[in-house]
Write an enzyme that holds these catalytic residues in place. Sequence first.
Site, PDB file in Angstrom:
ATOM      1  N   LYS A   1      -4.793 -48.519  -4.747  1.00  0.00           N
ATOM      2  CA  LYS A   1      -4.428 -49.210  -5.984  1.00  0.00           C
ATOM      3  C   LYS A   1      -3.016 -49.775  -5.856  1.00  0.00           C
ATOM      4  O   LYS A   1      -2.154 -49.163  -5.199  1.00  0.00           O
ATOM      5  CB  LYS A   1      -4.503 -48.179  -7.120  1.00  0.00           C
ATOM      6  CG  LYS A   1      -4.328 -48.695  -8.530  1.00  0.00           C
ATOM      7  CD  LYS A   1      -4.497 -47.515  -9.524  1.00  0.00           C
ATOM      8  CE  LYS A   1      -4.440 -47.959 -10.976  1.00  0.00           C
ATOM      9  NZ  LYS A   1      -4.666 -46.809 -11.912  1.00  0.00           N
TER      10      LYS A   1
ATOM     11  N   SER B   1      -8.179 -47.811 -15.505  1.00  0.00           N
ATOM     12  CA  SER B   1      -7.376 -48.874 -14.946  1.00  0.00           C
ATOM     13  C   SER B   1      -7.578 -49.085 -13.452  1.00  0.00           C
ATOM     14  O   SER B   1      -7.238 -50.165 -12.945  1.00  0.00           O
ATOM     15  CB  SER B   1      -5.899 -48.582 -15.205  1.00  0.00           C
ATOM     16  OG  SER B   1      -5.464 -47.449 -14.496  1.00  0.00           O
TER      17      SER B   1
ATOM     18  N   SER C   1      -8.482 -43.068 -15.846  1.00  0.00           N
ATOM     19  CA  SER C   1      -8.411 -44.286 -15.028  1.00  0.00           C
ATOM     20  C   SER C   1      -8.993 -44.186 -13.627  1.00  0.00           C
ATOM     21  O   SER C   1      -9.145 -45.199 -12.956  1.00  0.00           O
ATOM     22  CB  SER C   1      -6.958 -44.757 -14.909  1.00  0.00           C
ATOM     23  OG  SER C   1      -6.556 -45.426 -16.077  1.00  0.00           O
TER      24      SER C   1
END
Lengths: 96, 489
Positions: free
Chosen positions: B81, B156, B180
């Site tokens: 990420k 997310s 997330s």
Amino acid sequence: MLSLEEVRRIAALARLELSPAEETLFAGQLSAILDYVKQLEALDVSGVEPMTHALAAGDAPPLRADEVRPGLPADRALAAAPARAGTSFQVPRIIE
Amino acid sequence: MSASILELDLRALSGALAAREVSSREATAAALERIRATDGQVGAFLRVTAEQARAAAAAADERAARGARLSPLDGVPLAVKDIFLTEGVETTAGSRILEGYLPPYDAAVVERLRAAGAVLLGKLNMDEFAMGSSNENSAYGPCRNPWDLARTPGGSSGGSAAALAARQAWGTLGTDTGGSIREPAAFCGVVGLKPTYGRVSRYGVIAFASSLDQPGPLARTVADTALLLQAVAGHDERDMTSSARPVDDYLAGLEGGARGLRIGVPREWLAGGLDAGVEVRVREALRRYERMGATLVEVSLPHSRYGIAAYYLIAPAEASSNLARYDGVRFGLRAPARGLREMYQQTRARGFGAEPKRRIMLGTYALSAGYYDAYYLRAQKVRTLVRRDFDEAFTRCDVVAGPVAPTVAFRLGEKVEDPLQMYLADVFTITANLAALPGLSVPCGLHPEQGLPVGLQLVGRPFDEATLLRAARALEREQGPLPPPPGVA
């Protein structure tokens, strides 16, 4: 309902410049969220300790020895700065 | 060959690399080609570091030829990420305010992956500063769900889950502050694990809400997830909240099955507000556990219904403080201005998207004079009550099981106008963050009408990731793999 004046006061505290459209939008949205979180008022929390640490005391690591260690060299720490002067971050004039 | 490489799971690829049936260069080339062919549609990657990946693959092959592989991840192509700092490689956390930012060091978990010999393919799309449940808050465009490109991959860590479903990487890292990792894993039909707070170092992870943030792995299988956790878990003295507890061997007991396991089913989690098709699959998974010899125990988490409210005071409060650092002084965007205050205000006005602004405003309000006791302090007390519920439940069960999310993946645009509706997507995941407990999402079939993946959530005792992984593996073995996602050919 948060007033536009309150929204402006919070934005000033947060150092955020909001457009008039954002002020109106946030006044509505933040009011809805604050109404939602009001349900916490229904709970009796007297005598309850706040959870101030996510890690239980027994799981916390021991403190390391208090000794000086090298940090990031100044050149690398400054490499991403929008403006620099020598080994300092440069900013606009602070005192008028 | 390259198509069949992509179908191998991480552990199988690792075995093939060890046996030198496949080279890391071949696997890396296959992944890069797959990204090139599919990511225009999916949007999982914010940037691909192809040259670095090829160089790392060549080095891994050289080690394999010498019989000197560093770990089971040596030569395995992974991606992280864009919230993890990568030295010299642009890191934005999905925000314009960090556009072009080249970090001076690697995050601890990136260091560990590199030390394990992993090949890093690039940086994955995410909601701006990890604030969101759909990846639609990315300043660089949304990511799409490989099961249905009209739907979100969740957020997310949307890119981290979508990249796996699209067969672009063999494992990824995400972060989980309120769900997330788990929600996107559920939406994309992969496995995602939020470790216990303090199990994985946050050093070099761009901070959102520091008492809730926790990095963790996503992968296509439970064993792959265990391998990744093994590589990144453990004490790091640069993160003062990183636990010094020894790390378990997550693979040793993985095949131990579910016999004798006591599974707590919270009354409140199946009580309504849940999509009927999601409930069908969750209940089916619970019945599978019973058939495998586990015992279902009804438990109660009476304060979990207050989780969202407490979270949306605590997380924005911490965010408003953490995001104060984006002021145009040391890194990232600086807007031209005559004075310092104007520089702060203009930089933040231009650099932040709507969701960070909203949360900064909310957090600033909750912490401001006269409101602290009524909002932040009260929320911290509710957090204690949420944790006590779990402590009580764990006197009678070994894991708690329920849905990950109230629905399957929703459509792009469906919730963007109403932030509160978006926040409610985290209703089942947020309590594990508040209570600092490990939580895992494992696929439990497809929605009977919509044909989209449903995730089962397992929450465990502090630092008992091993039991979560064992329980998830038992279910995975019992029900078999999901079909490949139809959205990307």
